[in-house]
Design a protein around this motif. Structure first.
Motif, PDB file in Angstrom:
ATOM      1  N   LEU A 105       0.800  -1.229   0.000  1.00 18.17           N
ATOM      2  CA  LEU A 105       0.000   0.000   0.000  1.00 18.17           C
ATOM      3  C   LEU A 105       0.829   1.274   0.000  1.00 18.17           C
ATOM      4  CD1 LEU A 105      -2.879  -1.034   2.414  1.00 18.17           C
ATOM      5  CD2 LEU A 105      -2.918  -0.936  -0.084  1.00 18.17           C
ATOM      6  N   GLU A 106       2.105   1.202   0.395  1.00 21.59           N
ATOM      7  CA  GLU A 106       2.919   2.410   0.407  1.00 21.59           C
ATOM      8  C   GLU A 106       4.143   2.318  -0.501  1.00 21.59           C
ATOM      9  OE1 GLU A 106       3.988  -0.061   3.977  1.00 21.59           O
ATOM     10  OE2 GLU A 106       2.217   1.138   3.808  1.00 21.59           O
ATOM     11  N   CYS A 107       4.088   1.467  -1.492  1.00 22.40           N
ATOM     12  CA  CYS A 107       5.227   1.243  -2.385  1.00 22.40           C
ATOM     13  C   CYS A 107       5.284   2.320  -3.478  1.00 22.40           C
ATOM     14  CB  CYS A 107       5.129  -0.138  -3.032  1.00 22.40           C
ATOM     15  SG  CYS A 107       6.475  -0.461  -4.185  1.00 22.40           S
ATOM     16  N   GLU A 108       6.400   3.048  -3.516  1.00 21.79           N
ATOM     17  CA  GLU A 108       6.573   4.096  -4.520  1.00 21.79           C
ATOM     18  C   GLU A 108       6.710   3.521  -5.933  1.00 21.79           C
ATOM     19  OE1 GLU A 108       9.569   7.004  -3.617  1.00 21.79           O
ATOM     20  OE2 GLU A 108       9.009   7.019  -1.497  1.00 21.79           O
ATOM     21  N   ILE A 109       7.406   2.402  -6.057  1.00 23.44           N
ATOM     22  CA  ILE A 109       7.587   1.785  -7.373  1.00 23.44           C
ATOM     23  C   ILE A 109       6.236   1.369  -7.943  1.00 23.44           C
ATOM     24  CG2 ILE A 109       8.551  -0.207  -8.621  1.00 23.44           C
ATOM     25  CD1 ILE A 109      10.918  -0.095  -6.638  1.00 23.44           C
ATOM     26  N   ARG A 110       5.418   0.722  -7.125  1.00 19.79           N
ATOM     27  CA  ARG A 110       4.099   0.284  -7.580  1.00 19.79           C
ATOM     28  C   ARG A 110       3.218   1.490  -7.929  1.00 19.79           C
ATOM     29  NH1 ARG A 110      -0.810  -0.367  -5.585  1.00 19.79           N
ATOM     30  NH2 ARG A 110      -2.145  -1.893  -6.556  1.00 19.79           N
ATOM     31  N   ASP A 111       3.264   2.522  -7.089  1.00 25.32           N
ATOM     32  CA  ASP A 111       2.477   3.733  -7.362  1.00 25.32           C
ATOM     33  C   ASP A 111       2.889   4.363  -8.692  1.00 25.32           C
ATOM     34  OD1 ASP A 111       1.123   3.404  -4.964  1.00 25.32           O
ATOM     35  OD2 ASP A 111       2.263   4.951  -3.894  1.00 25.32           O
ATOM     36  N   GLU A 112       4.200   4.450  -8.929  1.00 24.66           N
ATOM     37  CA  GLU A 112       4.689   4.999 -10.203  1.00 24.66           C
ATOM     38  C   GLU A 112       4.265   4.129 -11.376  1.00 24.66           C
ATOM     39  OE1 GLU A 112       8.733   6.517 -10.634  1.00 24.66           O
ATOM     40  OE2 GLU A 112       8.896   6.427  -8.455  1.00 24.66           O
ATOM     41  N   TYR A 113       4.290   2.811 -11.173  1.00 21.70           N
ATOM     42  CA  TYR A 113       3.875   1.878 -12.224  1.00 21.70           C
ATOM     43  C   TYR A 113       2.396   2.064 -12.564  1.00 21.70           C
ATOM     44  CZ  TYR A 113       2.417  -2.429 -14.479  1.00 21.70           C
ATOM     45  OH  TYR A 113       1.850  -3.336 -15.340  1.00 21.70           O
TER      46      TYR A 113
END
Length: 66
Positions: free
Chosen positions: A40-48
């Motif tokens: 829920l707080e992953c920057e890589i996933r959010d950017e993806y």
């Protein structure tokens, strides 16, 4: 890719983020992000996710260009 099969900046960014996401999953030994403790707080996933949306919408708000 656009109609002519040429990658635009959105497609290129999407591919870069996809590779980055896969590398992270491989490093952690995960097949999916959903089992990661930082899901829920992953920057890589959010950017993806953002890169995926932008690739589909080509930077326009609203609907997708399929």
């Amino acid at each position: 890719m656009n109609v002519e099969g040429i990658k635009d900046k959105y497609d290129i960014h999407f591919e870069e983020m996809f590779i980055k996401l896969q590398e992270c999953q491989r490093e952690k030994g995960h097949k999916t992000c959903s089992i990661c403790e930082k899901f829920l707080e992953c920057e890589i996933r959010d950017e993806y996710v953002i890169a995926t949306y932008e690739s589909m919408s080509k930077g326009k708000s609203g609907g997708f260009d399929f």
